[in-house]
Design an enzyme around this catalytic site. Structure first.
Site, PDB file in Angstrom:
ATOM      1  N   ASP A  11      -5.726  -3.338  -9.623  1.00  0.00           N
ATOM      2  CA  ASP A  11      -5.329  -4.557  -8.921  1.00  0.00           C
ATOM      3  C   ASP A  11      -5.529  -5.721  -9.888  1.00  0.00           C
ATOM      4  O   ASP A  11      -6.654  -6.005 -10.309  1.00  0.00           O
ATOM      5  CB  ASP A  11      -6.205  -4.748  -7.672  1.00  0.00           C
ATOM      6  CG  ASP A  11      -5.611  -5.751  -6.700  1.00  0.00           C
ATOM      7  OD1 ASP A  11      -4.608  -6.400  -7.059  1.00  0.00           O
ATOM      8  OD2 ASP A  11      -6.155  -5.911  -5.589  1.00  0.00           O
ATOM      9  N   ASP A 105       1.496  -6.314  -8.544  1.00  0.00           N
ATOM     10  CA  ASP A 105       0.201  -6.381  -9.222  1.00  0.00           C
ATOM     11  C   ASP A 105      -0.761  -5.277  -8.811  1.00  0.00           C
ATOM     12  O   ASP A 105      -1.954  -5.367  -9.096  1.00  0.00           O
ATOM     13  CB  ASP A 105      -0.453  -7.745  -8.947  1.00  0.00           C
ATOM     14  CG  ASP A 105      -0.717  -7.981  -7.475  1.00  0.00           C
ATOM     15  OD1 ASP A 105      -0.088  -7.306  -6.636  1.00  0.00           O
ATOM     16  OD2 ASP A 105      -1.549  -8.851  -7.154  1.00  0.00           O
ATOM     17  N   GLU A 106      -0.274  -4.224  -8.199  1.00  0.00           N
ATOM     18  CA  GLU A 106      -1.175  -3.226  -7.636  1.00  0.00           C
ATOM     19  C   GLU A 106      -0.526  -1.849  -7.674  1.00  0.00           C
ATOM     20  O   GLU A 106       0.656  -1.701  -7.370  1.00  0.00           O
ATOM     21  CB  GLU A 106      -1.506  -3.616  -6.196  1.00  0.00           C
ATOM     22  CG  GLU A 106      -2.535  -2.754  -5.515  1.00  0.00           C
ATOM     23  CD  GLU A 106      -2.803  -3.223  -4.092  1.00  0.00           C
ATOM     24  OE1 GLU A 106      -3.660  -2.624  -3.430  1.00  0.00           O
ATOM     25  OE2 GLU A 106      -2.146  -4.183  -3.631  1.00  0.00           O
TER      26      GLU A 106
END
Length: 470
Positions: A11, A105-106
């Site tokens: 993350d 983003d993960e």
């Protein structure tokens, strides 16, 4: 549940805001809020400095401004974020063939499938190396969680924030989870959490103590049994490399309700073109066109039209969206519009001949349902006002270039003026500030500069957005 912590969850830390701070030396170490800046805008991401004031994602922007009036408020640069995300996902792809992106983003990574880790020591080494490579490649930091299941890996990455790594050893799951809020378990949202709280169940230990039968009585067979297994630390969900897209859509919320029918139609046309751009970017075409309208009283209407064949032609999508708009009463005002395409196929229709042929076949077979063949719209586009032009071209945080002064970014605009700070990602000190007329011929919008020398920009590569359920 695996015997080794070989599921990795990455993350990125305050991703949008961190990217803005990295590209703008004057904002480093200062509160930054990224999101919609209008009266109805919401926070997309807040930097850790802004979070200290209570600002968080999904908060109304007006509330954020009251909590942190001195923060920098910026409009998102999604092409830039997608470019960075593409770099990160490429690094993850080197670790394993099984990478499951959840957002820009993960992502989850199955290290076992990549043959890089089979115990705690090797998994930790991979995680630390990944963090170093992300920093070197993008200039940004990410937090890593390692565990024997997806649920625990995600919990670990949250514990690692910011810029850290946490590994949960197999066998320690029960002790780790017991004191935590029941909301930490996947699938337990606000409604389920309140339902459990009324039954006296607030922690994971309470869930285990209540037992499966009681949970089934409270929540039903499927949800209750699944929650009980999760509370025991049992999560067998695999890392899925490919998520089949179900739909592609775009929508806009307007600062002031739209009443003019021509303006509403023009906005629908614009949304249709953006939707097709995203559709083509993902390599898909689609059969069903969907129009979403949220009216002045917050009532939301959706209308859809299914074509005989999939398309990625902007004229087809636009004309279908306009036909759907004719079915909606907008006299009271419109606060949100959206256009989407569903029924996706993994190929694209190159032209309208397939639509015409389908129409001829339908006529020959006596089919009653007509096939829509697009024709260019004859509605003239209304010229934008000076205020609309300034907002569109000079959004706070967006990149510009001056013929003499070079690269910079917009600090703000209004009353026919735009204020620019001239600085670049590699700078070590805040750049100088200058103000110009919004129509200054020497000032133009520009593509973002890479955060790391030799890196990509938003104009060079933009990884497609991956959203669960889309």
């Amino acid at each position: 549940m695996r015997a080794a912590p070989t599921i990795l969850h990455l993350d990125m830390d305050a991703f949008f805001a961190a990217a803005e701070q990295a590209s703008k030396p004057s904002l480093r170490g200062k509160p930054v809020v990224v999101g919609g800046l209008g009266p109805r805008g919401v926070v997309a991401t807040a930097s850790y400095e802004a979070r200290r004031f209570g600002v968080h994602s999904a908060m109304p922007m007006g509330q954020a401004r009251r909590l942190a009036p001195n923060a920098a408020y910026l409009v998102p640069r999604f092409a830039f974020y997608r470019a960075i995300s593409g770099q990160v996902m490429e690094l993850l792809g080197r670790l394993s063939p099984l990478v499951e992106p959840l957002s820009l983003d993960e992502a989850f990574v199955d290290l076992e499938a990549g043959g890089l880790a089979d115990d705690s020591a090797s998994a930790r080494a991979v995680g630390e190396r990944l963090r170093a490579e992300i920093l070197a490649t993008t200039g940004l930091t990410g937090s890593v969680g390692l565990a024997g299941s997806k649920m625990l890996a995600k919990i670990a990455s949250e514990e690692a924030k910011p810029d850290g790594l946490v590994l949960i050893e197999p066998g320690t799951e029960r002790a780790l989870l017991a004191p935590r809020s029941v909301r930490i378990i996947p699938g337990v949202g606000p409604a389920t959490g309140d339902h459990l709280r009324r039954a006296g169940i607030t922690t994971v230990a309470d869930v285990v103590e209540a037992g499966e039968d009681e949970l089934v009585r409270i929540l039903g067979r499927s949800h209750g049994a699944g929650l009980y297994r999760m509370a025991l630390g049992h999560d067998d969900r695999p890392v899925v490399a490919e998520r089949d897209a179900k739909s592609v859509s775009v929508e806009d919320t307007f600062d002031v309700d739209l009443h003019d029918r021509l303006r509403i139609r023009l906005e629908v046309e614009r949304l249709a073109e953006r939707c097709v751009a995203r559709l083509r970017g993902s390599g898909h075409s689609g059969r069903t066109i969907v129009l979403k309208v949220r009216r002045y009283d917050f009532s939301t209407l959706t209308r859809s039209e299914t074509l005989r064949g999939p398309t990625d032609d902007p004229l087809v999508v636009r004309e279908a969206a306009e036909r759907l708009l004719e079915l909606v009463d907008t006299t009271g005002g419109v606060r949100l519009l959206g256009v989407g395409v569903s029924g996706l196929a993994d190929y694209t229709q190159e032209d309208l001949f397939a639509q015409a042929e389908a129409s001829e076949e339908a006529a020959e077979s006596g089919a009653a349902e007509p096939v829509a063949v697009a024709v260019p719209s004859v509605v003239p586009a209304a010229p934008p006002t000076a205020t609309e032009t300034a907002v569109r071209r000079w959004a706070p945080g967006h990149d510009v270039r001056h013929a003499v002064l070079g690269a910079g970014w917009v600090q703000g605009s209004g009353l026919g003026r735009v204020t620019v700070r001239f600085e670049e990602p590699g700078g070590t000190a805040p750049g100088r500030v200058r103000t110009f007329s919004v129509d200054d011929p020497d000032l133009e919008p520009a593509d973002p500069l890479p955060l790391v020398p030799g890196g990509v920009t938003g104009a060079e590569r933009a990884a497609p957005v991956v959203r669960p359920g889309e």
